[in-house]
Design an enzyme around this catalytic site. Structure first.
Site, PDB file in Angstrom:
ATOM      1  CD  GLU A 124      -2.634   1.393   2.527  1.00 29.51           C
ATOM      2  OE1 GLU A 124      -2.305   0.747   3.550  1.00 29.51           O
ATOM      3  OE2 GLU A 124      -3.582   2.195   2.495  1.00 29.51           O
ATOM      4  NE  ARG A 152       4.304  -7.844  10.606  1.00 27.92           N
ATOM      5  CZ  ARG A 152       3.542  -6.817  10.213  1.00 27.92           C
ATOM      6  NH1 ARG A 152       2.240  -6.964  10.123  1.00 27.92           N
ATOM      7  NH2 ARG A 152       4.084  -5.663   9.931  1.00 27.92           N
ATOM      8  CE  LYS A 166       3.416   0.126   4.677  1.00 26.68           C
ATOM      9  NZ  LYS A 166       2.652   0.226   3.425  1.00 26.68           N
TER      10      LYS A 166
END
Length: 559
Positions: free
Chosen positions: A36, A262, A272
RNA sequence: UGGGGUGUAGCCAAGUGGUAAGGCACCGGAUUUUGAUUCCGGCAUUCCCAGGUUCGAAUCCUGGCACCCCAGCCA
């Protein structure tokens, strides 16, 4: 020459091998990296990039770079640009496969219409709050929306009006009609579309309704012909919805989602949201601050991209919670830099040394190797004269047992120059050592000992007269906690490492470093790997320490 | 006592019923004009725990325990 490149086996490679062996993908496999554009890419994304582009390469498939840009509130072209730069920097090429989820807005809309027509989606007039309260909890089922049984015609009309901009933001949504009592909360009539009047960086003002991730993602994959949709573990529960969407429309292909864990890295945050916070709070100078785990930060710090790719291959791909020690990354950086970085001399904290028996106005140039293990990198001439600087750490007035650098009465080698013996020490008014006096042995030019005498210590130095001034920045982890967590500004303040960036001014560099290009790696012997910061000028030279050398002495000193 | 996952050394991680790879870290030792690099050696009698099946189990079964994720009109 056959080099043993061992590609570590991991479950995703095994899955793809099996799929290919079973003949499921005669046209080859396809993956995608779907960021994104709402922030800069970080080391966690690097793992995903290496995985997605990596397996595509290995199995003769393709990988798309797809911007998952369905939320115009937080996305921007600045991020789109940086993401492309970072993926290229890592060494991956999407060729003509650059896509945006927003490229598919019309197709997505058409799929939504299909869902409405088959009675699988409805327009819901409940407010966000009402939807939340009727969703139930983890342990209790939700309740049906009063709008759940609207007929397809009415839904279609309403949905078209949503698109036409006839309703206020937030007043209605399109929902999938699945099961409000599902133990999987993602299946409790999830929202598919929301109304949001916000200019989109790609589609401008052509849409006032935007599709949600869970609707967009499987269909984007299907449109591109992605075969293996690889994502992180927190999307595991979303897989049921991913499959539901694909099973309730007629998708052009049938992709399957597989999740992996992750990456989390010791002493850093890889989220983020938190990285954005560090930038907006001014904790760091920007997304590319050399302390940031962003790709742009690591680039500015001097990490070569191969080191990051190597790191990603070493940590592997699994479904375990992965909390990797920073030493693994540092080792990859050193290993990448060691064979290629030219060596030079620089002194961080200068201590003046006067060589009493060296003639006052004389100077000479001494030959130094640019790489002791690789003669092909050549040699350079380093100026030497009566006054030089050495590292303050390399002199001790009252040394402990295992210290074998300079001390009163002791002899050390000045690398590539001469052997010198300390004759006296000069103190300032506070009693600190401010100058050291030595004599040199003219027979030892180049640092050789024709008489075979052994010298335990070899130290670096720069000529006082010829040296360049510089500011050097030494980095430590941004956080004190190996697993930093913070929800508020005070918590953030408490967990920050106050010494994460140490600026050392008045450093002295050998003159050849005047030509060093921005970002290119240099090893300052005995100190570490460095590179010139982009903000550096000839008036004010600024170096970043990429990573220190392994320092056994530091450990010995502890004891 | 909602659902979905994961447990192999300090940290990653291979292992897929036949007797615990590899990397990082750590500890020796050799070579060294970087206390770097390089080299050589050491580092899990045991795989979260407890039972069971089997000639044989990290791998299969049963029961526990621990940790992670999910209640955005974010992704």
């Amino acid at each position: 020459m056959t080099e043993d490149v061992v590609t570590p086996s991991h479950f995703i490679r095994q899955l793809i091998s099996k799929d290919i062996a079973a003949g499921r993908y005669p046209d080859g496999i396809a993956t995608r990296f779907p960021p994104e554009p709402n922030g800069y890419l970080h080391i966690g994304h690097a793992k995903s990039i290496c995985l997605n582009f990596g397996v595509a390469q290995e199995f003769g498939g393709v990988c798309f770079l797809r911007f998952d840009d369905t939320n115009p509130d937080r996305e921007s072209p600045e991020f789109v640009e940086s993401i492309q730069q970072d993926v290229r920097w890592l060494g991956f090429d999407w060729e003509d496969r650059l896509r945006h989820a927003s490229d598919y807005f019309q197709q997505l809309f058409d799929f939504a219409v299909g869902l409405i027509e088959s009675g699988n989606a409805y327009v819901c007039d409940l407010s966000a709050d009402e939807i939340r309260t009727t969703r139930g909890t983890l342990t209790s089922p939700g309740s049906n929306s009063p709008f759940r049984d609207r007929n397809p015609e009415e839904n279609l009309e309403l949905f078209n009006k949503m698109r036409a901009g006839e309703y206020d933001d937030g007043s209605r949504v399109l929902r999938a009609r699945i099961d409000m009592a599902s133990p999987n909360i993602h299946l409790r009539d999830p929202t598919l579309y929301r109304i949001r009047r916000q200019t989109h960086h790609n589609t401008g003002d052509s849409w006032c309704i935007y599709p949600m991730y869970d609707f967009t993602h499987p269909l984007s994959d299907a449109i591109e012909g992605v075969t293996h949709s690889l994502c992180t573990l927190e999307f595991e529960d979303n897989r049921a919805l991913y499959d539901w969407v694909l099973e309730h429309v007629s998708p052009p292909s049938r992709p399957y989602q597989t999740e992996f864990s992750r990456l989390s890295l010791e002493y850093t945050v890889v989220s983020k949201r938190l990285l954005t916070l560090l930038v907006s709070r001014g904790v760091v100078s920007g997304w590319d601050d050399p302390r940031m785990p962003t790709l742009s930060g690591m680039r500015r710090r001097g990490f070569p991209p191969e080191a990051i790719v190597d790191f990603c291959s070493r940590i592997g791909v699994t479904r375990n919670q992965q909390h990797v020690e920073i030493s693994v990354l540092e080792n990859c950086v050193r290993e990448a830099l060691n064979p290629t970085a030219p060596r030079a001399f620089g002194v961080l904290r200068p201590l003046r040394v006067v060589i009493e028996n060296y003639p006052e106005n004389e100077e000479e140039f001494l030959e130094a190797q640019n790489h002791p293990n690789d003669p092909s990198l050549g040699v350079r001439q380093v100026p030497f004269c009566r006054e030089i600087f050495i590292e303050q750490d390399d002199f001790m007035e009252d040394p402990p047992r295992k210290f074998f650098r300079l001390a009163p009465g002791r002899e050390v080698r000045l690398r590539y120059a001469y052997l010198v013996t300390c004759t006296s020490v000069i103190h300032d008014e506070n009693g600190n050592v401010c100058e050291v006096r030595c004599t040199y042995d003219p027979q030892t030019k180049g640092g050789n000992t024709p008489d075979g005498r052994k010298v335990k210590g070899t130290i670096h130095w720069v000529s006082a007269k010829h040296s360049l001034n510089a500011e050097v920045r030494l980095y430590q982890p941004l956080f004190k906690d190996p697993n930093p967590k913070f929800d508020s500004d005070t918590e953030l303040e408490q967990t920050l490492n106050p010494d994460s960036c140490e600026t050392v001014d008045n450093c002295k560099l050998e003159p050849s470093l005047g030509d060093a290009g921005i970002g290119s790696p240099i090893q300052l012997e005995r100190l570490g790997y460095f590179c010139v910061d982009p903000s550096s000028t000839n008036q004010k030279r600024i170096l970043n320490r990429t990573v220190s050398l392994r320092d056994t002495w530091a450990r010995v000193k502890e004891k």
